[in-house]
Structures are given as C-alpha cells and as structure tokens.
Design a protein around this motif. Structure first.
Motif: not given
Length: 508
Positions: A129-140
């Motif tokens: 699971k790869i996460g970005t620097g945004e609040h985790a949600g659809e597309g992030d």
C-alpha cells in the motif's frame, strides 16, 4: 535482489502484472467460504429426506463451484491489472467491468506499507500500500495486491529512494520488543468485554450449524444457575470473564506485536511487527508533524503509555483491522514511551513533564458540570420512582456523583500546555489522557472558541489546524490572555494582524 519493473528497464509502454501466485492464495482462502457454505447446506439437507450419497455430492459440488468462482474472479482480476514505475510516476490499471487508470507522482510518495497474512506468507506474497502526503482517501493511495516478497521490498526501497543511500550511523533501534511489556496488554476495557463478545460469536456460529437449540438450552441453564445462587455465580462469572479477557488480550498482543522493531533509517522511520500477519510500515520523517503520548485510564494506572505519530500520508485501518495505523509502539512503560516520543520529535523527555497548569477556573467548571449532572440525574430518578417504584434506580445518581467528581478533578489535573523551541505541547483527558507535541511549522491556522460559561470564567479553547493526524488539536480551557499569546508565539506573524496590543487597534 532485483528491482521492480520500471520504464527505464522495460520501456515506456511496459506494464508488469501482479504475482500469479495470487491464484494459489485465493484458492486456499476460498476454503473458509466453502466451510461456511457447506455447513449451511448440511443443515438444510439434513432436515429433508436426502440420502447420504446425495448430501455428499451436493456439498462437493457446492465446494467446487465456490472455489472455481473465486479462482475465476481472481484470474480475471490478475489479467486486467497492470502496474508500472516510470521516472516520474507509479501507475496502476485495474478493473474487470469498469476500467481505472490511477497514478501517483513518485515525489509525493510518503509511506509504503507492506502486509502479509499467513496465507500470503506461505506463498511468498506481500500486499503493498503506497500512501501520499495527503489525507488518505480515494485517489491518494495505490494498493498492489499482491506482489512477490522480494519485488515488494525492492519497490519499497526504490520509491523511498534507498537504493543508493548509505546507511546513516545509528545508535540501535528506537524501540524493540520486550516480552515483559505483555503485562500491559490486559489493561484495557476489552479485557472485561472480550469474553462476552466471544460468547456472542460462539452462539451465532452454533446457530449457523443448526445447534441454536443447544446454545439456547445452555444459556437458559446458566441463567437459572445465576438467579438461584447470585452471590456465588456473579463473582465467579466476573472472574472467569476477566481471566478469559486477559488471556485474549495477551494473545492479541503477541499476534500484533511479535518481532516488533522501530528504527530510524536515513530520512524515515520504519516499523515492523506481527506474528501471523507481518506488517512493515515506512514513513518519511519530513511528513511527521508531531507525536502523541496516549494514556488510557487502565494503562495509566499500570504505569504504561503508547506512542502514536501525527503525520500526513497515513492510510486508514482496514475493515477488519483492530490496530491503530498511527501507533508506533505497543503499550510500554511510560518513561520509555516518553523517551521514544522525545527521540522521534527531537526534544528532551523532560518537556512532556514540564507543562504549565491551567487556571483554577477550568477545574471549577468541571466540578460545577459534575454537580449539575448529578442534580439532573437525581431529578430524573425521583420522577421515575414515582412512576416505577424501583428503589435501585437511586444507584444511578449515587454512582454518578463520585464518578463525576473524580473525572472533574482528574480532568483538571491533566490540563497543561507549553511552547517548546519547535513544538506546541498540549495535554488533556481524564479517562483517556493524551499529550500532543505538534510541530509549530505544521500549524496552518487557529480557531478560538468560547462558550457562554467559558466567557464568564475568562477561558477559551485554542485549536491548532494542521494537515496531519486528526486535522485539529485543542488547548482546552486556557486563560484568554495566555491562549492568545500562546498562538501568537507559536507561529509568529500568523495571528499578529488580528491582535490588539497595548490599546492599539488590530490592523484591517
């Protein structure tokens, strides 16, 4: 170790599939569905006039159909799912009936979570699971389910730019499992409720196997015994419930935190844990916005605490996950928790103890609130006893008064705040006490709120807005002047246009 497929290696049009061993894992996992379906089918067929051969054939046919359906679905999913890593982006194409093409810029990748349950581990697979620097949600976030274990580890290192980094000198891990910590596992409300929930689950399982009558008779016999000998049965049941809950909590601790290790890699934190389901979380330190020292009541009474991260880019817990994804430590001794939190935040452990107390008016507000609650409950109980002459209803306000006064005193004693060189610190909570060390550079705005009773007491609540964690952290019931000054000094220049100092009007 070979790296993940990339555009540099296979060309801009090269797309890599997920691991084909997923079919074997799906086949094994489908046996759980088969067991439930066969149990229900047996219950249905045994009630009719079916021969044994017919029952066996029906159950076997149902099992084959279920396994075949699962394999067909997973095969279609594997055929329609492709991913690739280019110089700029990680891309994923998926969807059986509705096609999706999603991508994440590589410079926005902030966390990589590797997870492998027992079945995946048996076949050498890992879910990434790869996460970005945004609040985790659809597309992030993107999920690659599954890759081979070596391919997943190589992708993690590539995305977090570790391939060519030299290991920074380390003084050992920030924290590593000590089995003596398991003594803190039972210090949770689940210890006293877990056994009851387990019995409810057993009752439902027996019902699904056609043994609901047996379960009902057992429950009826237990109730008859409790009503016949309450002085013996109730204490014994409570003791059995506590022992079963403590044992369950210890087993859950062992499954969740075995092989636990928290260490600092160059520019990031890495957490590894898990006995049956192995999990590895890598989080960039530049996305950290602080730490939280969590002390629920029972754990606090036992001298323990937990450390959680306040960070951007963390995903949410899965549907069947019980662990907080932000947790960096299991329940540990409070001194060790403060030490780990201080090392992560780069401050001295003493800052968590040197918080300024709040005005006495904050304590008076809580005591008045407890007394008002007692008065309301007493009036409601008096009215209820006029309609239903049940004397034991008076136990409700009788228990509420000391509990409310204790919560008021403990809540007032927990209040505190401080302003460090890099962090804003705030503490609150009677039942669940939390101490937040929030980085000042991560504060993007302020909210000041005053209720009618706060205004009469000269108090207000200062809320710091941030893109990480819960999004808002409160300094509750601080003096009006202290609160405004705290916000002004925490982020210089942000609040100055709205302040009035020494009789000078605020700038418009």
């Amino acid at each position: 170790m070979s790296g993940p497929p990339s555009a540099e290696e296979v060309g801009d049009a090269g797309w890599a599939p997920l691991s084909g061993r997923s079919l074997w894992a799906s086949g094994v996992k489908s046996l759980v569905i088969v067991a439930g379906a066969v149990a229900g089918l047996l219950r249905l067929l045994l009630g009719g006039d079916w021969p044994v051969g017919g029952i066996v054939a029906a159950c076997a046919g149902a099992a084959v159909l279920i396994v075949a359906a699962m394999l067909a679905y997973d095969g279609a999913r594997l055929r329609t799912t492709r991913w690739r890593l280019t110089r700029e982006r990680l891309e994923l194409r998926s969807g059986i009936t509705v096609r999706q093409h999603r991508s994440i810029p590589r410079d926005r990748v902030r966390s990589v979570d590797l997870r492998a349950d027992p079945v995946c581990r048996a076949f050498g697979l890992t879910v990434v699971k790869i996460g970005t620097g945004e609040h985790a949600g659809e597309g992030d976030e993107l999920v690659l389910d599954p890759l081979s274990k070596h391919e997943a580890e190589a992708l993690r290192r590539t995305l977090l730019r570790q391939e060519h980094e030299r290991a920074a000198p380390q003084d050992g891990p920030l924290a590593e499992l000590r089995w003596s910590w398991i003594r803190y596992a039972p210090l949770s409300v689940w210890t006293f409720t877990g056994a009851a929930l387990l019995l409810g689950g057993v009752y439902k399982v027996l019902g699904s196997f056609g043994l609901k009558g047996l379960a009902g008779r057992a429950a009826s016999g237990l109730w008859d015994w409790v009503t016949a000998q309450p002085l013996v049965a109730i204490p014994l049941l409570l003791a059995v419930n506590a022992v079963a809950g403590a044992l369950g909590a210890a087993l859950l601790f062992a499954e969740s935190w075995a092989r636990y290790r928290l260490e600092r890699e160059p520019g990031r934190l890495r957490l590894r844990r898990g006995l049956l389901t192995v999990r590895s979380l890598t989080l960039e330190e530049r996305r950290l916005r602080g730490v939280e020292l969590s002390e629920p009541l029972l754990l606090r009474m036992g001298g323990g605490a937990r450390v959680k991260t306040v960070a951007t880019g963390l995903g949410k817990a899965g549907e069947h996950e019980t662990e907080d994804v932000a947790a960096l430590t299991p329940p540990v001794p409070r001194a060790l928790a403060a030490q780990v939190a201080a090392r992560i935040a780069g401050v001295s452990p003493a800052v968590f103890a040197g918080l300024a107390p709040h005005p006495r008016a904050a304590g008076r507000r809580r005591i008045v609130r407890a007394l008002a609650t007692f008065a309301v409950l007493s009036a409601a109980t008096a009215l209820a006893t006029l309609l239903l002459p049940v004397p034991w209803l008076w136990l409700i306000p009788a228990v509420a008064l000391p509990a409310g006064l204790w919560a008021a005193v403990a809540g007032a004693a927990s209040l505190g705040h401080a302003l460090g060189e890099r962090h804003l610190l705030a503490r609150r909570g009677a039942v669940a006490r939390r101490t937040i060390a929030l980085e000042r550079r991560g504060i993007s705005g302020w909210t000041f709120s005053e209720s009618y009773f706060q205004r009469r007491s000269g108090l207000l609540t200062v809320s710091a807005a941030t893109a990480a964690g819960k999004g808002r952290y409160d300094v509750v019931d601080v003096g009006r002047g202290d609160g405004l000054d705290l916000a002004a000094r925490a982020v210089p220049g942000l609040l100055e246009p709205f302040l009035v100092r020494d009789g000078m009007p605020a700038r418009q």
